[in-house]
Scaffold this motif. Structure first.
Motif, mmCIF file in Angstrom:
data_model
loop_
_atom_site.group_PDB
_atom_site.id
_atom_site.type_symbol
_atom_site.label_atom_id
_atom_site.label_comp_id
_atom_site.label_asym_id
_atom_site.label_seq_id
_atom_site.Cartn_x
_atom_site.Cartn_y
_atom_site.Cartn_z
ATOM 1 N N LYS A 60 0.807 -1.215 0.000
ATOM 2 C CA LYS A 60 0.000 0.000 0.000
ATOM 3 C C LYS A 60 0.845 1.272 0.000
ATOM 4 O O LYS A 60 0.512 2.245 -0.678
ATOM 5 C CB LYS A 60 -0.915 -0.008 1.225
ATOM 6 C CG LYS A 60 -1.969 1.054 1.210
ATOM 7 C CD LYS A 60 -2.965 0.840 2.333
ATOM 8 C CE LYS A 60 -4.072 1.864 2.278
ATOM 9 N NZ LYS A 60 -5.052 1.678 3.336
ATOM 10 N N TYR A 61 1.960 1.273 0.744
ATOM 11 C CA TYR A 61 2.742 2.487 0.934
ATOM 12 C C TYR A 61 4.169 2.410 0.416
ATOM 13 O O TYR A 61 4.918 3.376 0.539
ATOM 14 C CB TYR A 61 2.794 2.855 2.420
ATOM 15 C CG TYR A 61 1.443 3.069 3.040
ATOM 16 C CD1 TYR A 61 0.660 4.161 2.679
ATOM 17 C CD2 TYR A 61 0.952 2.195 4.003
ATOM 18 C CE1 TYR A 61 -0.581 4.370 3.260
ATOM 19 C CE2 TYR A 61 -0.287 2.395 4.587
ATOM 20 C CZ TYR A 61 -1.054 3.482 4.208
ATOM 21 O OH TYR A 61 -2.278 3.687 4.779
ATOM 22 N N GLY A 62 4.586 1.282 -0.095
ATOM 23 C CA GLY A 62 5.957 1.144 -0.575
ATOM 24 C C GLY A 62 6.955 1.173 0.567
ATOM 25 O O GLY A 62 6.689 0.651 1.655
ATOM 26 N N ASN A 63 8.091 1.820 0.325
ATOM 27 C CA ASN A 63 9.155 1.858 1.331
ATOM 28 C C ASN A 63 8.767 2.606 2.602
ATOM 29 O O ASN A 63 9.409 2.448 3.632
ATOM 30 C CB ASN A 63 10.417 2.498 0.743
ATOM 31 C CG ASN A 63 11.060 1.601 -0.287
ATOM 32 O OD1 ASN A 63 10.883 0.387 -0.245
ATOM 33 N ND2 ASN A 63 11.784 2.192 -1.221
ATOM 34 N N CYS A 64 7.737 3.438 2.538
ATOM 35 C CA CYS A 64 7.289 4.182 3.723
ATOM 36 C C CYS A 64 6.364 3.345 4.599
ATOM 37 O O CYS A 64 5.940 3.806 5.663
ATOM 38 C CB CYS A 64 6.562 5.460 3.301
ATOM 39 S SG CYS A 64 7.657 6.671 2.567
ATOM 40 N N GLY A 65 6.052 2.123 4.204
ATOM 41 C CA GLY A 65 5.110 1.283 4.929
ATOM 42 C C GLY A 65 5.459 1.082 6.386
ATOM 43 O O GLY A 65 4.594 1.183 7.255
ATOM 44 N N ILE A 66 6.718 0.811 6.674
ATOM 45 C CA ILE A 66 7.121 0.577 8.067
ATOM 46 C C ILE A 66 6.951 1.845 8.902
ATOM 47 O O ILE A 66 6.581 1.798 10.065
ATOM 48 C CB ILE A 66 8.573 0.030 8.178
ATOM 49 C CG1 ILE A 66 8.949 -0.256 9.635
ATOM 50 C CG2 ILE A 66 9.570 0.983 7.589
ATOM 51 C CD1 ILE A 66 8.148 -1.330 10.290
ATOM 52 N N ARG A 67 7.187 2.998 8.284
ATOM 53 C CA ARG A 67 6.994 4.257 9.009
ATOM 54 C C ARG A 67 5.522 4.457 9.375
ATOM 55 O O ARG A 67 5.201 4.821 10.499
ATOM 56 C CB ARG A 67 7.482 5.430 8.164
ATOM 57 C CG ARG A 67 8.965 5.423 7.963
ATOM 58 C CD ARG A 67 9.394 6.579 7.105
ATOM 59 N NE ARG A 67 10.805 6.472 6.821
ATOM 60 C CZ ARG A 67 11.370 6.929 5.726
ATOM 61 N NH1 ARG A 67 10.641 7.527 4.816
ATOM 62 N NH2 ARG A 67 12.653 6.790 5.546
ATOM 63 N N TYR A 68 4.641 4.220 8.415
ATOM 64 C CA TYR A 68 3.209 4.377 8.681
ATOM 65 C C TYR A 68 2.718 3.345 9.695
ATOM 66 O O TYR A 68 1.890 3.643 10.547
ATOM 67 C CB TYR A 68 2.408 4.311 7.391
ATOM 68 C CG TYR A 68 2.669 5.473 6.468
ATOM 69 C CD1 TYR A 68 2.744 6.772 6.957
ATOM 70 C CD2 TYR A 68 2.856 5.278 5.117
ATOM 71 C CE1 TYR A 68 2.999 7.842 6.121
ATOM 72 C CE2 TYR A 68 3.101 6.340 4.265
ATOM 73 C CZ TYR A 68 3.174 7.628 4.776
ATOM 74 O OH TYR A 68 3.420 8.681 3.946
ATOM 75 N N ALA A 69 3.241 2.140 9.599
ATOM 76 C CA ALA A 69 2.866 1.106 10.570
ATOM 77 C C ALA A 69 3.310 1.515 11.970
ATOM 78 O O ALA A 69 2.566 1.348 12.944
ATOM 79 C CB ALA A 69 3.490 -0.233 10.188
ATOM 80 N N SER A 70 4.497 2.081 12.088
ATOM 81 C CA SER A 70 5.002 2.531 13.389
ATOM 82 C C SER A 70 4.159 3.670 13.951
ATOM 83 O O SER A 70 3.872 3.711 15.149
ATOM 84 C CB SER A 70 6.457 2.990 13.271
ATOM 85 O OG SER A 70 7.273 1.914 12.903
ATOM 86 N N ILE A 71 3.728 4.577 13.090
ATOM 87 C CA ILE A 71 2.883 5.685 13.532
ATOM 88 C C ILE A 71 1.543 5.153 14.028
ATOM 89 O O ILE A 71 1.052 5.554 15.094
ATOM 90 C CB ILE A 71 2.687 6.705 12.391
ATOM 91 C CG1 ILE A 71 3.999 7.441 12.113
ATOM 92 C CG2 ILE A 71 1.562 7.687 12.714
ATOM 93 C CD1 ILE A 71 3.991 8.253 10.830
ATOM 94 N N GLU A 72 0.928 4.256 13.261
ATOM 95 C CA GLU A 72 -0.352 3.677 13.670
ATOM 96 C C GLU A 72 -0.222 2.897 14.978
ATOM 97 O O GLU A 72 -1.090 2.960 15.839
ATOM 98 C CB GLU A 72 -0.905 2.778 12.571
ATOM 99 C CG GLU A 72 -1.441 3.537 11.394
ATOM 100 C CD GLU A 72 -2.037 2.641 10.334
ATOM 101 O OE1 GLU A 72 -2.390 1.484 10.631
ATOM 102 O OE2 GLU A 72 -2.153 3.100 9.194
ATOM 103 N N CYS A 73 0.864 2.162 15.106
ATOM 104 C CA CYS A 73 1.110 1.391 16.327
ATOM 105 C C CYS A 73 1.235 2.323 17.521
ATOM 106 O O CYS A 73 0.641 2.091 18.576
ATOM 107 C CB CYS A 73 2.375 0.564 16.151
ATOM 108 S SG CYS A 73 2.916 -0.274 17.636
ATOM 109 N N GLY A 74 1.998 3.393 17.381
ATOM 110 C CA GLY A 74 2.171 4.357 18.456
ATOM 111 C C GLY A 74 0.860 5.028 18.833
ATOM 112 O O GLY A 74 0.568 5.228 20.010
#
Length: 115
Positions: A60-74
């Motif tokens: 869904k987000y490409g290389n930024c996926g882990i960043r967005y996942a971390s934001i949602e998790c936080g």
């Protein structure tokens, strides 16, 4: 995102749609393997792990996926802590728990412990 709850010899898994699966899990294994030197982790403790599906976020987000996942998790954990504090229940966020394989988690982002 996926939330895993370890408590009283159970492992409950909540996915992003709120669906739940339950498995038997020996909570003392967590104490022996992950918190062997912590006198505060006991069989009445609750360990919460927040994980994500790497393929979905990457797709869904490409290389930024882990960043967005971390934001949602936080954001999830912050809201969860606020909800618990209203009930006067307090816990401690952990960035790392030794031996993720024991817990059966592939992509853990953060842990939270309630004693």
């Amino acid at each position: 995102m996926k939330v895993l709850l370890f408590y009283k010899n159970n492992k409950k898994i909540f996915n992003s749609k709120g669906e739940i699966s339950t498995e038997k899990f020996e909570i003392n294994q967590i104490k022996k393997t992950c918190f062997y030197d912590d006198k505060y982790f006991s069989s009445s403790s609750i360990l919460i792990a927040v994980a994500y599906d790497y393929d979905k976020y990457f797709g869904k987000y490409g290389n930024c996926g882990i960043r967005y996942a971390s934001i949602e998790c936080g954001a999830f954990l912050q809201n969860f802590q606020l909800l618990l504090s209203e009930k006067e229940i307090y816990g401690c966020p952990l960035g790392f728990v030794d031996n993720d394989a024991l817990l059966g988690i592939e992509e853990p982002l953060i842990y939270f412990i309630i004693n």
